[in-house]
Scaffold this active site. Structure first.
Site, short mmCIF file in Angstrom:
data_model
loop_
_atom_site.label_atom_id
_atom_site.label_comp_id
_atom_site.label_asym_id
_atom_site.label_seq_id
_atom_site.Cartn_x
_atom_site.Cartn_y
_atom_site.Cartn_z
N LYS A 10 5.48 -9.18 -10.61
CA LYS A 10 4.48 -8.32 -9.96
C LYS A 10 4.92 -6.88 -10.14
CE LYS A 10 2.78 -6.90 -5.36
NZ LYS A 10 2.62 -7.23 -3.93
N LYS A 39 -2.95 0.48 4.28
CA LYS A 39 -1.82 0.20 5.14
C LYS A 39 -1.61 1.34 6.14
CE LYS A 39 0.97 -2.36 1.73
NZ LYS A 39 1.07 -3.63 2.46
N ASP A 72 7.10 -1.89 -4.75
CA ASP A 72 6.26 -3.08 -4.89
C ASP A 72 6.17 -3.55 -6.35
OD1 ASP A 72 4.91 -5.04 -3.49
OD2 ASP A 72 2.96 -4.05 -3.65
N ARG A 116 -1.13 -11.06 -5.67
CA ARG A 116 -1.57 -12.36 -6.19
C ARG A 116 -2.67 -12.21 -7.22
NH1 ARG A 116 -2.88 -14.14 -0.15
NH2 ARG A 116 -1.22 -12.60 0.12
N1 BES Z 1 3.39 -5.58 -1.16
C1 BES Z 1 2.90 -6.22 -0.01
C2 BES Z 1 3.92 -7.17 0.63
C3 BES Z 1 5.08 -6.50 1.29
C4 BES Z 1 5.03 -6.13 2.62
C5 BES Z 1 6.26 -6.31 0.59
C6 BES Z 1 6.11 -5.54 3.21
C7 BES Z 1 7.35 -5.74 1.20
C8 BES Z 1 7.28 -5.34 2.52
C9 BES Z 1 1.67 -7.05 -0.34
O1 BES Z 1 0.87 -6.55 -1.37
C10 BES Z 1 0.83 -7.08 0.87
O2 BES Z 1 0.33 -6.06 1.25
N2 BES Z 1 0.66 -8.26 1.45
C11 BES Z 1 -0.10 -8.41 2.63
C12 BES Z 1 -0.96 -9.63 2.47
C13 BES Z 1 -2.00 -9.76 3.54
C14 BES Z 1 -3.05 -8.70 3.36
C15 BES Z 1 -2.61 -11.14 3.43
C16 BES Z 1 0.85 -8.55 3.79
O3 BES Z 1 1.91 -9.21 3.64
O4 BES Z 1 0.60 -8.00 4.84
ZN ZN Z 2 1.84 -5.37 -2.72
MN MN Z 3 -0.54 -5.15 -0.67
#
Ligand code: BES
Ligand code: ZN
Ligand code: MN
Length: 499
Positions: free
Chosen positions: A264, A276, A287, A350
């Protein structure tokens, strides 16, 4: 920092590190030095709490009878616990300890540990490896750091009988460290410097090592039908890229299907329109950690001329909110033909992986497929910052990855990839949606990825909790960890390179 391995000799100045096993049992060199100094080391120990445990140090300054200005007693711990990881941790801690003392050079005497798990050459090589791993620093943007605040240590020499053999054992480890350092550099760079095109350019530097590198631009991605990757990238002024890196080191290249590694590579994740919160958003520069690991792994494999065929595919995009960004509710068509309802634009990892996984399988028919991704915050809730989450459709593969992780100190813990969770990502409007509800967030993310896996042993490693560290560890200074490079390198060496 420069690392050398030489035959034993007493130094003519500077710092000398000698080993002490638990219960204050002196190593051979320590014992000889104790005699020379009229028992200064034993006396120093008896007036302190130093016992020889791992992580303990005792500095004896300017003792009479040696030209060393500083003799450092270093705890080796219990002999039966002295394995490769313990030796690496020792090397790393020596660097951390001597970085604060003002010494510019140190020699470390490594003696045989009776009842230990390693031969002498192996011990010395692993001490050197740990030292090198810990010496990493990302300081290119600090222009005003005072000389006295910088780590003083410039050179570490491991002294060992049979230095040639130890050097031979160290050579491949040094190359793995090169891969680790490259990954750490890439992950540490801010997102105004590293974005899809510049990260692709960094991957291209591997061509000098014999890696074939291709970069697909957005026109090509559109031709290939990568609607999921393009959708994530469409809100950014920095266009997405897909990079393919091939290392062909198998002795009979023709009949060796490659191992596939997918990363990724979100160079910055604002969340997109599902934006966010501001606090901590700066962390989302890493990321792209999964793709950083794939690049560093390919570097390590190429540098040590691994006898394996491997292909790395990284999906690069910047997830931004803008007038051109994709909206919640948009439906995109992935390269596989499957359609995806984008409920939450922050579940973008994803999406880009879906197209990269599909592309890699279609073009390269890999014998095994492993993806790495900072995919979910939920995996941090499950496993914190110690273990990465492992998901796999194949027990043997899962067990091999587990064992490799244990061996190198990058542990993974298997999570269920069970069909019962799959209904969470059913969509009324498309073949699937990109998020479930809040429950089991890491598992539903993995099940989403599995919908893009054909009939191949596959593993997904969620490194969201481990790609970056806020505290120093013996061989990993705080910052980008490169978690996954050592794990996958070991996995490959152990199972795919023959002997
Ligand atoms: N890059 C983030 C995941 C992440 C969060 C990595 C904190 C490191 C620290 C990912 O793209 C993301 O935002 N995931 C979301 C998914 C949700 C929207 C279903 C998450 O984990 O909140
Ligand atoms: Zn992400
Ligand atoms: Mn994200």
């Amino acid at each position: 920092m420069r690392i050398a391995i030489s035959e034993p000799s007493f130094p003519t100045g500077g710092a000398l590190v000698v080993g002490v096993l638990e219960e204050r049992k002196l190593s051979l060199t320590a014992e000889r030095l104790d005699k020379r100094t009229g028992g200064a080391l034993t006396r120093a120990m008896s007036t302190s709490r130093f016992k020889g445990k791992p992580g303990e140090f005792l500095d004896v300054l300017a003792p009479i009878g040696t030209k060393a200005d500083r003799v450092v007693l270093a705890g080796f711990g219990k002999p039966e616990n002295f394995d490769a990881l313990a030796a690496q941790a020792l090397g790393g801690r020596i660097v951390a300890h001597l970085s604060k003392t003002g010494n510019t050079a140190v020699v470390v005497a490594v003696d045989a540990v009776k009842g230990g798990k390693l031969g002498l050459a192996e011990s010395a090589a692993n001490v050197a490896y740990g030292a090198r791993l810990r010496s990493y620093r990302f300081d290119k943007y600090r222009t005003k750091e005072k000389e006295e605040d910088k780590p003083s240590l410039k050179r570490l020499t491991v002294l060992v009988k049979g230095a040639r053999e130890a050097r031979r054992a160290y050579t491949p480890l040094d190359k793995i460290a090169d891969g680790v350092f490259f990954t750490r550099d890439l992950v540490s760079e801010p997102a105004n410097v590293i974005y899809p095109e510049t990260l692709a350019r960094q991957a291209k530097t591997l061509a000098a090592l014999g890696v074939k590198v291709e970069v697909l631009n957005e026109r090509r991605l559109a031709q290939l039908g990568m609607g999921a990757l393009l959708g994530v990238g469409q809100g950014s002024a920095k266009p997405p890229r897909l990079v393919i890196m091939r290392w062909n080191g198998a002795p009979r290249a023709k009949d060796k299907r490659p191992l596939g590694f997918i990363g990724k590579g979100i160079t910055f994740d604002t969340g997109g329109i599902s934006i966010k919160p501001a606090a901590g958003m700066e962390d989302m520069k890493w990321d792209m950690g999964g793709s950083g690991v794939v690049i560093g792994l390919m570097k390590a494999l190429a540098e040590r001329k691994a006898r394996v065929n491997a292909v790395g595919v990284i999906a690069l995009a910047e997830n931004m909110p803008s007038a051109t960004a994709q909206r919640p509710g948009d439906i995109v068509t992935s390269m596989s033909g499957q359609t995806i309802e984008v409920i939450n634009t922050d579940a973008e990892g994803r999406l880009v992986l879906a197209d990269a996984l599909w592309y890699c399988q279609k073009r390269f028919k890999p014998q095994v497929l492993i993806d790495l991704a900072t995919l979910t915050g939920a995996i941090i809730i499950s496993l914190g910052h110690e273990y990465a989450g492992l998901f796999s459709n194949n027990d043997e593969l899962a067990e091999r990855l587990y064992a490799a992780g244990q061996a190198v100190g990058e542990p993974v813990w298997r999570m269920p990839l069970a069909e019962v969770y799959d209904k969470a990502i059913k969509s009324d409007a498309a073949d699937m949606k990109n998020v479930g509800d809040r429950a089991a967030g890491s598992i539903t993310a993995a099940l989403f990825l599995q919908r893009f896996i054909k009939d191949v042993p596959w593993a997904h490693i969620d490194i969201a909790g481990v790609a970056w560290s806020k505290k120093d560890a013996p061989t990993v200074p705080k910052g980008g960890t490169a978690f996954g490079v050592r794990l996958l390198e070991r996995f490959i060496a152990e199972h795919y390179e023959g002997k």
